[in-house]
Design an enzyme around this catalytic site. Structure first.
Site, mmCIF file in Angstrom:
data_model
loop_
_atom_site.group_PDB
_atom_site.id
_atom_site.type_symbol
_atom_site.label_atom_id
_atom_site.label_comp_id
_atom_site.label_asym_id
_atom_site.label_seq_id
_atom_site.Cartn_x
_atom_site.Cartn_y
_atom_site.Cartn_z
ATOM 1 N N SER A 139 0.849 -1.193 0.000
ATOM 2 C CA SER A 139 0.000 0.000 0.000
ATOM 3 C C SER A 139 0.882 1.239 0.000
ATOM 4 C CB SER A 139 -0.893 -0.001 1.248
ATOM 5 O OG SER A 139 -1.537 1.240 1.437
ATOM 6 N N TYR A 152 -2.146 -0.177 10.694
ATOM 7 C CA TYR A 152 -2.227 -0.618 9.304
ATOM 8 C C TYR A 152 -0.928 -0.306 8.580
ATOM 9 C CZ TYR A 152 -3.862 -0.907 4.446
ATOM 10 O OH TYR A 152 -3.994 -1.224 3.114
#
Length: 245
Positions: A139, A152
């Site tokens: 990501s 995250y």
């Protein structure tokens, strides 16, 4: 898209929805034999029915190393080899550190980071034999941390670090390692968020721009895996044109 991966055998984790589902279909259209793994078996059955090529569904919980080993074994038993692993399974439970439900941190680390590590560990003996490839779906949060996404981002930074160290270990043995870092993608990932403020914020951000689609990321995976053996595409950062960070 022209067939570029004829007879290539790929295992895709987190294939029941979103990016994983799109990757599996794109690989199948490119000529690959695809093994799709996830926990939601009924969705996998529907995916297999839609695939243009040969596809095998396996129930897979990436947080369980034995499950990862069994999925790899099923792929090799069915097709005789394994040429690539696409580690896509992921979970985003955004929220501030103060007052956080730390069980959500554990779920993200187990799914995003340890899950990809377990699958890679299980697949590597076969990928070394086939001189194959590992694709790690990370990501933009794996390179830029932001408030409300600490855990995250930690899981995605971890994927990037693990992948680079692994690349250095196995590149001389013919295994290519690719990290793909998508920006905002229109999937159900944000629906996992339990914090109402963060969920609303994520929805607002997505509505403010032309987000990527799951197919956009799938095409990037096919591109990386379709390169000649002497070409290693090690990292691809892909953002919506409207995304600043």
């Amino acid at each position: 898209m022209h067939n570029t991966l004829n007879d290539h055998v790929a295992l895709v984790t987190g294939a029941s929805s979103g990016i994983g589902r799109a990757i599996a279909l794109a690989l199948s259209r490119a000529g690959a034999k695809v093994v799709v793994g996830a926990r939601r078996a009924e969705r996998l059955d529907a995916l297999v029915a839609e695939a243009p090529g040969e596809m095998l569904a396996v129930t897979l919980d990436v947080t369980d190393p034995d499950s990862a080993t069994a999925a790899v074994a099923a792929a090799v038993e069915r097709f005789g080899r394994l040429d690539s692993l696409v580690n896509n399974a992921g979970l985003m439970l955004a929220g501030p550190v103060v007052g956080a439900d730390i069980t959500e941190w554990v779920r993200m680390i187990e799914t995003n980071l340890l899950g990809s590590m377990y699958a890679a560990h299980a697949a590597l003996p076969h990928l070394i034999e086939s001189r194959g490839a590992i694709v790690q779906v990370s990501s933009t949060s794996g390179r830029i941390a932001s408030a409300g996404n600490a855990a995250y981002a930690a899981s995605k930074f971890g994927i990037n670090a693990f992948s680079e160290a692994l690349r250095q270990e196995v590149t001389a043995r013919g295994v290519r390692v690719t990290v793909i870092e998508p920006g905002f993608v229109a999937t159900e990932l944000t629906s996992h968020i339990t914090d109402p403020v963060m969920r609303e914020m994520a929805a607002g951000i997505q509505q403010s721009m032309r987000t990527l689609t799951a197919d956009d990321i799938a095409n990037v995976v096919v591109f990386a895996l379709g390169q000649p053996d002497h070409v290693a595409v090690n990292q691809i950062l892909v953002r919506p044109a409207d995304q600043v960070q």
